[in-house]
Structures are given as C-alpha cells and as structure tokens.
Design a protein around this motif. Sequence first.
Motif: not given
Length: 314
Positions: A86-87, A118-119, A123-126, A310-311
């Motif tokens: 994530a980082g 990050l849940e 890991l979700h990215l958009a 971040t959440a």
Amino acid sequence: MSGRATPPDLAQNLPPSPCVGICQIDRATGWCGGCGRSEKELAGWRDLPAFAQRAVWADLPRRNAILGLGFRLLPLAGTALLEHLAGRSLLPGARWAIGVHGASVEFAADGEPVRAALEAGVLHLATRLGRATLTLPAGTRAFELVDGQGRATRLVLALHRARLRTPNPAGIELIGPDRDALDPGGRAAVLVDLGLGRRALRFCVRSHDPVLLARLEARRGAALQDAPDLVAALVEAAAGWVAISPFGRIEAEGRILRNDQAGPRARLLPDLLASGRELEPGLELPPDYVACASLFPGEAGLPNGAPRATASGE
C-alpha cells in the motif's frame, strides 16, 4: 490512520522460510544457491529463535548479490506485506501490472492523486480511468527482481505452480455482464476472456459495442493468435480492459497503448505474446513460481514512515 488493523504476531508477517525451491549448495560460498542460507541454517531453521531468523533475513540480500541471483524474496507476509505494498503504491510513478510478456493491464496515476483504501485484507486503488484491487492468497511470495547493480526493478507477487491447478480458457470465451466490475459503470458491459490460456491470468475486454461483441462471438473458442484481424480490431477499440489473477484485478478504460504514456492502460502485442513468457527476457523467478502481479517502483524506495493507504472516507 483510524481503523488501521494492529499487525498480528510477527511469525504471521514473515514467510515460513526463505526457501524458494532451489536447494543446491554453492561450494564456493557454502550457501544455498536459491535462498542464500548456510547448511547449518538450513538444517536448524525451525529451531532458530526469531531474532536469529531476522538476522539471517537481513543478511540475505548481500548473500544473494554474491551468488549473482536476479531475485530476492522479501521477508514480509500477511498484514505487513499488504501495508508495504500500500505504501509503495502511493509513491510518485508507482505502477501495478497484471499480465504476461505481450499482454497486460496496468494501473498508474493519470494526473490526479491515487485514491486508496486498505480494508479487510484488500488494497483498493482508483483514478479517473482505472481501478485495481489486490489481496494476498495463501502461499503468497513477494520477490524483488534486481539488475546487475543490485537495484530492484520491480516487485513481483507470485504463487507456487502447485497452487495454480485450474487452467484458464485457451480460446475466446464470452463470460457475460461483468458483475464483478470495480467500476460500477462497467457492470452492464459484456466481459470477454480473450483466451490466452495462461495459468495465472485472464486477459479480458469489456464492451457495450454490438459490432465488436459480434466479432468476438464469431470467434468463440478460437485462439487469439489465429485471428489477426480481430487483434487489429481490439487494438483500435475504445473499450474496457480487465486483467484478473489470483491476487485480484486491474481495470483500465480506453484504447490499447503502444507507448509509455502515464496512467491506466492495456498492452496487447501478439509477437511478444507468442514467446509464451511470463516475464520479459532477462528477468526470472525461481522455476517453481509463477508471476501473478507486478509493482514497478516509484521515484524512491519505501523508507521507514512511508505513506500508507487510507481507509475510505478519511
């Protein structure tokens, strides 16, 4: 970061051992030619206290460089590995790819900040034109591939071949509405697996275009390399592109790109695809492992205190 999970026990954040399945002692150094451990460390690994295992892990990059290995296994697993990824995903210039040599879908910033969450182990990215979700299945191994100067060129998430027993289609297959689309606007579009027959990849196009879908339907079951006219039509199609692996999926919108334009994108190069390679020439993983997703580094490595995803809603 509110809602951030407390990392579990250290043992859950380390791979069980540095073993990568190449168990041959290098007589010049006395180290294993795959993982870099000494014969004594190999024999007594399970009995080594945690601090001694960490000391060995810390010295392995040096040993691997002496052995001339082009890969090194990261001493990270579970929550620690996911937070590390994530980082690194938020560093300027970072880029994720799911694919093989000649066909991939890539996620990268497209002139706007990457939205990240990050849940629950995902890991979700958009961004505006692309989305990605990544998770870590059982048996995940994270390898850094290094150049001749020992610099990491990418991070590869891999699985042992024994964990990839179900073959993917080796011919074009119409799946139907993409109900798992990360982009809600894509859930009514028809998802078509282009049938590359790769063990760790489903390379798909997603479209509402009846003409393109009719051409794909007419080639149902055919191998993509046997349909050059269809490849030409796909390269020109303004469609959605989806790559799926055991680690998740990446989606990108637009035409196939042949240059290095930034942002989410898809690549389809039949001449390279015909090589059957998973990675580009000159890059190798241990023979028993299959590359399932790659993270190309940003402008800097990940120092202590690097940014974290971040959440949602923060």
